[in-house]
Design a protein around this motif. Structure first.
Motif, short mmCIF file in Angstrom:
data_model
loop_
_atom_site.label_atom_id
_atom_site.label_comp_id
_atom_site.label_asym_id
_atom_site.label_seq_id
_atom_site.Cartn_x
_atom_site.Cartn_y
_atom_site.Cartn_z
N ILE A 1 35.68 46.40 30.75
CA ILE A 1 35.76 45.25 31.57
C ILE A 1 35.24 44.45 32.08
N THR A 2 35.00 43.05 31.93
CA THR A 2 34.19 42.22 32.65
C THR A 2 34.26 41.19 32.97
N ILE A 3 34.90 40.90 34.76
CA ILE A 3 35.07 40.12 35.52
C ILE A 3 34.60 39.15 36.01
N ALA A 4 34.94 38.35 36.26
CA ALA A 4 33.95 36.63 37.52
C ALA A 4 35.12 37.15 38.92
N GLY A 5 33.94 36.80 39.89
CA GLY A 5 35.06 36.45 41.22
C GLY A 5 36.25 38.34 42.05
N ALA A 6 36.39 37.95 42.38
CA ALA A 6 37.03 39.21 43.20
C ALA A 6 36.39 40.09 44.22
N SER B 1 35.40 45.65 47.07
CA SER B 1 36.06 46.07 47.61
C SER B 1 37.59 45.83 47.68
N SER B 2 38.38 44.99 46.87
CA SER B 2 39.48 44.94 46.40
C SER B 2 40.00 45.19 45.06
N LEU B 3 39.45 45.02 44.47
CA LEU B 3 38.34 45.65 43.04
C LEU B 3 39.40 47.54 43.04
N PRO C 1 44.50 34.08 40.90
CA PRO C 1 43.85 32.86 39.84
C PRO C 1 42.67 33.51 40.26
N GLU C 2 41.88 34.09 40.93
CA GLU C 2 40.50 33.99 41.80
C GLU C 2 39.89 35.49 40.85
N VAL C 3 40.50 36.18 40.28
CA VAL C 3 39.84 36.91 39.44
C VAL C 3 39.94 36.57 38.19
N HIS C 4 39.05 35.98 36.94
CA HIS C 4 39.33 35.90 35.46
C HIS C 4 38.56 37.11 34.28
#
Length: 279
Positions: A211-216, A219-221, A259-262
């Motif tokens: 899974i490729t994401i932008a943002g976040a 440590s939160s992930l 919304p901060e995670v795309h």
């Protein structure tokens, strides 16, 4: 519907994405297409749906078709209701079916919302709804479950079963190996551009998903996805590798971060990743 000797490449002299594919799609059948990322699955589904023309070979007997692409363009100049009414008019049916389907997928409250303002999950519900309008005889789903919440995923699986019982053919690609396992009639694997029958005793899908994401922040992930392997990407964002059996739950948790995670892409892990992890 019959695909006979289908070949596809995207430019003259370019590599063949599909080679000599023959596939008969019969009414009432649920057909699953497997294959590694980049194997040609999405290209095959576009040819089946009539979105892409083959470079060679022949497609005959294509019925009325509903299609959910791998990437649905959400930033369209419509509200959700306007978009569905537009598709209903093109298919010569009442717009009321779109309203009923929105209610079924739990998205009726977003009918008046601009498409560009919808979340990924709600956009996916609109994509699925437009494909189902008019009760097409052929449904083509390219990762249609990705981004949907648990209730909507179950509802879509129920719709597939209903439509197949009613005589529709459903062709789908999905990263979850268990998806519709009890309802699938045929399994095919795209490998090196060719289509092969899938042996149920041999897993036809990768055991890991990327899974490729932008943002976040990382440590939160890590706090939300303790079972995943997370690494930063050079161009920003993160790459998350997770067992495919946990991929739906991981996607749900990512969407819940807001919304901060795309979510940029979801794909099967390439062989080198699996080999490293299995050694």
């Amino acid at each position: 519907m019959l695909l006979d000797g289908i070949g596809k490449r995207y430019r003259i002299g370019g590599p063949w994405v599909l080679r000599d594919v023959r596939l008969e799609l019969r009414p009432g059948r649920v057909v699953r297409i497997h294959g590694h990322n980049g194997s040609g699955k999405s290209t095959l589904l576009r040819v089946v749906a009539g979105i892409a023309e083959p470079s060679k070979g022949r497609v005959s007997g294509r019925p009325s078709t509903g299609y959910v692409p791998e990437r649905f363009p959400p930033a369209l100049p419509f509200t959700a209701a306007q978009y569905l009414r537009h598709h209903a008019r093109m298919r010569g049916i009442s717009a009321s079916q779109g309203t009923q389907l929105l209610e079924r997928f739990g998205a009726e409250q977003f009918a008046g919302t601009a498409m560009k303002e919808l979340s990924k999950g709600t956009s996916q519900k609109i994509a699925v709804t437009q494909a189902l309008l008019g009760d097409p005889e052929l449904l083509v789903f390219d990762e249609a479950w990705t981004g949907l919440d648990v209730a909507a995923r179950e509802e879509l699986a129920a719709v597939v079963r209903e439509r197949a019982r009613g005589g529709a053919c459903v062709v789908f690609v999905d990263h979850d190996a268990a998806r519709l396992a009890d309802a699938t009639d045929e399994r095919w694997v795209v490998r090196d551009g060719a289509l092969h029958t899938a042996d149920e005793k041999t897993p036809a899908t990768a055991s890991r998903m990327v899974i490729t994401i932008a943002g976040a922040a990382g440590s939160s992930l890590a706090a939300h996805l303790p079972e995943a392997e997370i690494s930063a990407r050079h161009e920003g964002g993160h790459r998350i590798v997770v067992d495919e059996r946990r991929s739906d739950e991981s996607l749900r948790r990512l969407l819940a971060l807001g919304p901060e995670v795309h979510i940029v892409a979801v794909s099967q892990a390439p062989p080198q990743i699996r080999a490293t992890e299995e050694s």
